[in-house]
Design a protein around this motif. Structure first.
Motif, short mmCIF file in Angstrom:
data_model
loop_
_atom_site.label_atom_id
_atom_site.label_comp_id
_atom_site.label_asym_id
_atom_site.label_seq_id
_atom_site.Cartn_x
_atom_site.Cartn_y
_atom_site.Cartn_z
N ARG A 36 0.83 -1.19 0.00
CA ARG A 36 0.00 0.00 0.00
C ARG A 36 0.87 1.24 0.00
N LYS A 37 0.67 2.14 -0.95
CA LYS A 37 1.54 3.31 -1.10
C LYS A 37 1.49 4.24 0.12
N GLU A 38 0.39 4.27 0.84
CA GLU A 38 0.27 5.13 2.02
C GLU A 38 0.33 4.32 3.32
N SER A 39 0.97 3.18 3.27
CA SER A 39 1.03 2.33 4.46
C SER A 39 1.85 2.98 5.56
N PHE A 40 1.55 2.62 6.78
CA PHE A 40 2.32 3.13 7.92
C PHE A 40 3.76 2.64 7.84
N SER A 41 3.96 1.43 7.33
CA SER A 41 5.32 0.90 7.19
C SER A 41 6.13 1.75 6.23
N ALA A 55 4.23 12.92 7.15
CA ALA A 55 5.39 13.32 7.97
C ALA A 55 5.21 12.85 9.41
N LEU A 56 6.30 12.41 9.99
CA LEU A 56 6.31 11.98 11.39
C LEU A 56 6.10 13.21 12.27
N THR A 57 5.15 13.14 13.20
CA THR A 57 4.84 14.29 14.04
C THR A 57 5.17 14.07 15.51
N ASN A 58 5.43 12.84 15.91
CA ASN A 58 5.67 12.54 17.31
C ASN A 58 7.17 12.65 17.62
N GLU A 59 7.54 13.61 18.46
CA GLU A 59 8.96 13.85 18.74
C GLU A 59 9.60 12.70 19.51
N ASN A 60 8.89 12.08 20.42
CA ASN A 60 9.45 10.94 21.15
C ASN A 60 9.77 9.79 20.19
N THR A 61 8.87 9.56 19.25
CA THR A 61 9.13 8.51 18.25
C THR A 61 10.31 8.90 17.37
N ARG A 62 10.40 10.16 16.97
CA ARG A 62 11.53 10.62 16.16
C ARG A 62 12.86 10.37 16.89
N GLN A 63 12.91 10.67 18.17
CA GLN A 63 14.14 10.45 18.94
C GLN A 63 14.47 8.96 19.04
N PHE A 64 13.45 8.13 19.21
CA PHE A 64 13.66 6.69 19.27
C PHE A 64 14.17 6.17 17.92
N LEU A 65 13.57 6.64 16.83
CA LEU A 65 14.02 6.22 15.50
C LEU A 65 15.44 6.69 15.22
N LYS A 66 15.77 7.86 15.69
CA LYS A 66 17.14 8.37 15.54
C LYS A 66 18.13 7.45 16.26
N LYS A 67 17.77 7.03 17.46
CA LYS A 67 18.62 6.10 18.21
C LYS A 67 18.76 4.77 17.46
N ILE A 68 17.67 4.30 16.89
CA ILE A 68 17.72 3.06 16.12
C ILE A 68 18.70 3.21 14.96
N MET A 69 18.61 4.30 14.22
CA MET A 69 19.47 4.48 13.06
C MET A 69 20.94 4.66 13.46
N GLU A 70 21.19 5.33 14.56
CA GLU A 70 22.57 5.47 15.05
C GLU A 70 23.14 4.11 15.45
N GLU A 115 -1.41 7.47 14.83
CA GLU A 115 -1.28 8.70 15.60
C GLU A 115 0.08 9.38 15.40
N LEU A 116 0.97 8.79 14.62
CA LEU A 116 2.34 9.29 14.51
C LEU A 116 2.61 10.18 13.31
N PHE A 117 1.70 10.21 12.34
CA PHE A 117 1.95 10.91 11.07
C PHE A 117 0.85 11.92 10.79
N ASP A 118 1.23 13.00 10.09
CA ASP A 118 0.21 13.95 9.66
C ASP A 118 -0.35 13.52 8.31
N ASP A 119 -1.23 14.31 7.74
CA ASP A 119 -1.89 13.96 6.49
C ASP A 119 -0.93 13.83 5.31
N SER A 120 0.22 14.49 5.40
CA SER A 120 1.21 14.41 4.31
C SER A 120 2.18 13.24 4.50
#
Length: 186
Positions: A14-19, A160-175, A153-158
């Motif tokens: 699905r092109k708009e999937s959460f994944s 984009a990730l909107t949850n800052e706690n999730t962004r920080q967690f994802l940043k840690k994952i990528m590091e 609950e994590l993404f806006d209509d476009s």
């Protein structure tokens, strides 16, 4: 940190999937030295060993196998279907693992992130995928474990990730994944 090519496989068509949205957020948080590419897997015909045995391999398989050889590591982002990985992702694993002894996955470092609109966060898919990766000899990052729930609950209509706690967690994952790839690159 050295330049690396990272293949990103999304287990949803699905092109708009959460994944897919999460994969794109992860790609944006990756080290600057990395080149990440989302690999399309939806066009791969279902794996049938007869095609390899008879030399009638579908062109899509050949292209996928050759293309994946260019990557240093693989990031898997998947939803959960019926407590397992979606068929499209399992098929990509199978196509890439054959013919026997010529697996494109062998020795490539990997990471698994599951995502779900529900609270269980794709736990079953995450662990089923890890089982396959053990057999395929993909050194898979163990920590931090990444089960992303309540994705709606994590993404806006476009997208984009909107949850800052999730962004920080994802940043840690990528590091952490960057360090994992450096330590486990062939």
């Amino acid at each position: 940190m050295s330049k690396k090519k990272i293949g990103v496989l999304v287990g949803s068509l699905r092109k708009e999937s959460f994944s897919r949205k999460l994969a794109r957020a992860l790609m944006a948080l990756a080290p600057a030295a990395w080149e990440l590419e989302e690999i399309e897997i939806g066009q791969l015909p279902l794996y049938n060993q007869d095609f390899d045995d008879e030399g009638t391999v579908p062109a899509a398989w050949t292209a996928f196998r050759q293309h994946m050889q260019n990557f240093d590591a693989v990031l898997f982002v998947t939803p959960e279907y019926n407590r397992s990985v979606p068929a499209v992702l399992k098929n990509a694993l199978d196509v890439g693992s054959r013919p026997y002894g010529q697996s494109i996955w062998d020795g490539k470092p990997g990471a698994v992130i599951s995502v779900s609109p529900g609270a269980l966060s794709g736990f079953g898919a995450n662990h089923h995928l890890r089982q396959s990766l053990v057999f395929l000899n993909v050194p898979t990052m163990q920590q931090p474990e990444a089960y992303i729930g309540n994705a709606a609950e994590l993404f806006d209509d476009s997208g984009a990730l909107t949850n800052e706690n999730t962004r920080q967690f994802l940043k840690k994952i990528m590091e952490t994944f960057a360090n994992w790839v450096e330590k486990n690159s062939i």
